[in-house]
Motif scaffolding. Sequence first.
Motif, PDB file in Angstrom:
ATOM      1  N   ILE A  45      39.798  43.672  49.046  1.00 42.05           N
ATOM      2  CA  ILE A  45      40.729  43.116  47.980  1.00 42.05           C
ATOM      3  C   ILE A  45      40.025  42.127  47.043  1.00 42.05           C
ATOM      4  CG2 ILE A  45      42.723  41.871  47.475  1.00 42.05           C
ATOM      5  CD1 ILE A  45      44.038  43.077  50.084  1.00 42.05           C
ATOM      6  N   GLY A  46      39.364  41.437  47.407  1.00 43.26           N
ATOM      7  CA  GLY A  46      38.525  40.397  46.648  1.00 43.26           C
ATOM      8  C   GLY A  46      37.668  41.110  45.532  1.00 43.26           C
ATOM      9  N   ILE A  47      36.679  42.028  46.211  1.00 42.12           N
ATOM     10  CA  ILE A  47      35.604  42.634  45.532  1.00 42.12           C
ATOM     11  C   ILE A  47      36.093  43.449  44.445  1.00 42.12           C
ATOM     12  CG2 ILE A  47      33.908  44.455  45.578  1.00 42.12           C
ATOM     13  CD1 ILE A  47      33.128  43.144  48.414  1.00 42.12           C
ATOM     14  N   ILE A  48      37.225  44.188  45.077  1.00 40.23           N
ATOM     15  CA  ILE A  48      38.004  45.283  44.108  1.00 40.23           C
ATOM     16  C   ILE A  48      38.665  44.599  42.741  1.00 40.23           C
ATOM     17  CG2 ILE A  48      39.950  46.991  43.790  1.00 40.23           C
ATOM     18  CD1 ILE A  48      38.885  47.793  46.695  1.00 40.23           C
ATOM     19  N   PHE A  49      39.486  43.545  43.224  1.00 43.91           N
ATOM     20  CA  PHE A  49      40.129  42.856  42.098  1.00 43.91           C
ATOM     21  C   PHE A  49      39.637  42.191  41.184  1.00 43.91           C
ATOM     22  CE2 PHE A  49      43.811  44.462  44.358  1.00 43.91           C
ATOM     23  CZ  PHE A  49      44.776  44.710  43.581  1.00 43.91           C
ATOM     24  N   ARG A  50      38.245  41.644  41.704  1.00 44.54           N
ATOM     25  CA  ARG A  50      37.311  40.855  40.845  1.00 44.54           C
ATOM     26  C   ARG A  50      36.874  41.704  39.849  1.00 44.54           C
ATOM     27  NH1 ARG A  50      34.151  36.433  39.550  1.00 44.54           N
ATOM     28  NH2 ARG A  50      32.033  36.806  39.887  1.00 44.54           N
ATOM     29  N   PHE A  51      36.519  42.834  40.221  1.00 47.77           N
ATOM     30  CA  PHE A  51      35.906  44.024  39.380  1.00 47.77           C
ATOM     31  C   PHE A  51      36.915  44.291  38.346  1.00 47.77           C
ATOM     32  CE2 PHE A  51      35.518  48.410  38.303  1.00 47.77           C
ATOM     33  CZ  PHE A  51      34.273  48.436  37.516  1.00 47.77           C
ATOM     34  N   ILE A  52      38.194  44.618  38.765  1.00 49.18           N
ATOM     35  CA  ILE A  52      39.280  44.940  37.742  1.00 49.18           C
ATOM     36  C   ILE A  52      39.544  43.818  36.756  1.00 49.18           C
ATOM     37  CG2 ILE A  52      41.790  45.220  37.557  1.00 49.18           C
ATOM     38  CD1 ILE A  52      41.623  46.807  40.507  1.00 49.18           C
ATOM     39  N   ILE A  53      39.296  42.708  37.095  1.00 50.72           N
ATOM     40  CA  ILE A  53      39.614  41.327  36.123  1.00 50.72           C
ATOM     41  C   ILE A  53      38.587  41.561  35.198  1.00 50.72           C
ATOM     42  CG2 ILE A  53      39.597  39.078  36.140  1.00 50.72           C
ATOM     43  CD1 ILE A  53      41.436  39.349  38.890  1.00 50.72           C
ATOM     44  N   ILE A  54      37.076  41.389  35.757  1.00 49.69           N
ATOM     45  CA  ILE A  54      36.150  41.439  34.973  1.00 49.69           C
ATOM     46  C   ILE A  54      36.338  42.591  33.881  1.00 49.69           C
ATOM     47  CG2 ILE A  54      33.654  41.793  34.869  1.00 49.69           C
ATOM     48  CD1 ILE A  54      33.548  40.420  37.361  1.00 49.69           C
ATOM     49  N   ARG A  55      36.688  43.807  34.191  1.00 50.33           N
ATOM     50  CA  ARG A  55      36.867  44.837  33.311  1.00 50.33           C
ATOM     51  C   ARG A  55      37.677  44.536  32.171  1.00 50.33           C
ATOM     52  NH1 ARG A  55      34.264  49.829  32.859  1.00 50.33           N
ATOM     53  NH2 ARG A  55      36.349  50.305  32.514  1.00 50.33           N
ATOM     54  N   SER A  56      38.885  43.942  32.747  1.00 52.66           N
ATOM     55  CA  SER A  56      40.009  43.493  31.887  1.00 52.66           C
ATOM     56  C   SER A  56      39.667  42.749  30.687  1.00 52.66           C
ATOM     57  CB  SER A  56      41.284  43.060  32.587  1.00 52.66           C
ATOM     58  OG  SER A  56      41.132  41.716  32.874  1.00 52.66           O
ATOM     59  N   LEU A  57      38.660  41.832  30.965  1.00 54.94           N
ATOM     60  CA  LEU A  57      38.235  40.936  29.968  1.00 54.94           C
ATOM     61  C   LEU A  57      37.262  41.439  29.061  1.00 54.94           C
ATOM     62  CD1 LEU A  57      37.729  37.285  31.888  1.00 54.94           C
ATOM     63  CD2 LEU A  57      39.415  37.883  30.025  1.00 54.94           C
ATOM     64  N   GLY A  58      36.681  42.586  29.586  1.00 54.10           N
ATOM     65  CA  GLY A  58      35.541  43.204  28.717  1.00 54.10           C
ATOM     66  C   GLY A  58      34.613  42.257  28.176  1.00 54.10           C
ATOM     67  N   LYS A  59      34.477  42.312  26.754  1.00 52.26           N
ATOM     68  CA  LYS A  59      33.272  41.738  26.165  1.00 52.26           C
ATOM     69  C   LYS A  59      33.310  40.024  26.416  1.00 52.26           C
ATOM     70  CE  LYS A  59      34.574  41.499  21.518  1.00 52.26           C
ATOM     71  NZ  LYS A  59      34.584  41.444  20.310  1.00 52.26           N
ATOM     72  N   TYR A  60      34.697  39.496  26.690  1.00 50.37           N
ATOM     73  CA  TYR A  60      34.767  38.248  26.833  1.00 50.37           C
ATOM     74  C   TYR A  60      34.334  37.754  28.085  1.00 50.37           C
ATOM     75  CZ  TYR A  60      37.589  38.859  22.528  1.00 50.37           C
ATOM     76  OH  TYR A  60      37.764  39.206  21.368  1.00 50.37           O
ATOM     77  N   PHE A  61      33.913  38.624  28.940  1.00 48.90           N
ATOM     78  CA  PHE A  61      33.436  37.911  30.469  1.00 48.90           C
ATOM     79  C   PHE A  61      32.071  37.917  30.341  1.00 48.90           C
ATOM     80  CE2 PHE A  61      31.717  38.121  34.635  1.00 48.90           C
ATOM     81  CZ  PHE A  61      32.613  37.333  35.401  1.00 48.90           C
ATOM     82  N   THR A  62      31.572  36.552  30.622  1.00 45.49           N
ATOM     83  CA  THR A  62      30.180  36.204  30.746  1.00 45.49           C
ATOM     84  C   THR A  62      30.131  35.536  32.155  1.00 45.49           C
ATOM     85  OG1 THR A  62      30.181  34.334  29.551  1.00 45.49           O
ATOM     86  CG2 THR A  62      29.708  36.396  28.415  1.00 45.49           C
TER      87      THR A  62
END
Length: 189
Positions: A82-99
């Motif tokens: 769950i941690g791996i999958i939802f972290r990926f989803i959250i990072i994708r949801s931020l798009g270019k704003y995630f660094t």
Amino acid sequence: MNALQTLYAISMVAWFLSEFLYKNMLKSGKDDQKGKDKSTLNILWLAIPFSIAAAVTIANLSTLPIINSNWVMYVGEAFILIGIIFRFIIIRSLGKYFTVDVTIKEDHKIKKEGFYKYLRHPSYAFSLLTSLGLGLYLNNWLSLIFAIVPPFLAFTYRIKIEEEALVEQFGDEYITYRKNTKKLIPFIF
């Protein structure tokens, strides 16, 4: 090796590879406001691998079970996934704003939808859930402590630095958002 052990091995490789790819592909760009990170990325890259190695080593050298039942391993593995999958989803949801380094983008906006409606740092929350899962999977009290405490301390420091940068950039807008959300655990902390 049984099915749970195989899934655990696969999830640990996926965890490492995903974090390695994030670190190498999602750095700030040349036009971003840099210099805000204050070594938090390096601290995280020391704390998390150390915590994993220490937790696994301790589990192999000692027996301090959290519970005398295998179901805790299934719960732990579920938390890892769950941690791996939802972290990926959250990072994708931020798009270019995630660094991976603390950075303010040129057209940066505060995300307030989805997980961000409840948590200011859901990516870190799910990373910590993965660490909690590791500790539970290993079913060892000392492993659990080593799996959680170093990353928690590293993320706590990073959150402090990140929120300073966000307040500096967004002022009252971020302060208001911060008052209406929790850091890592919905409705609690």
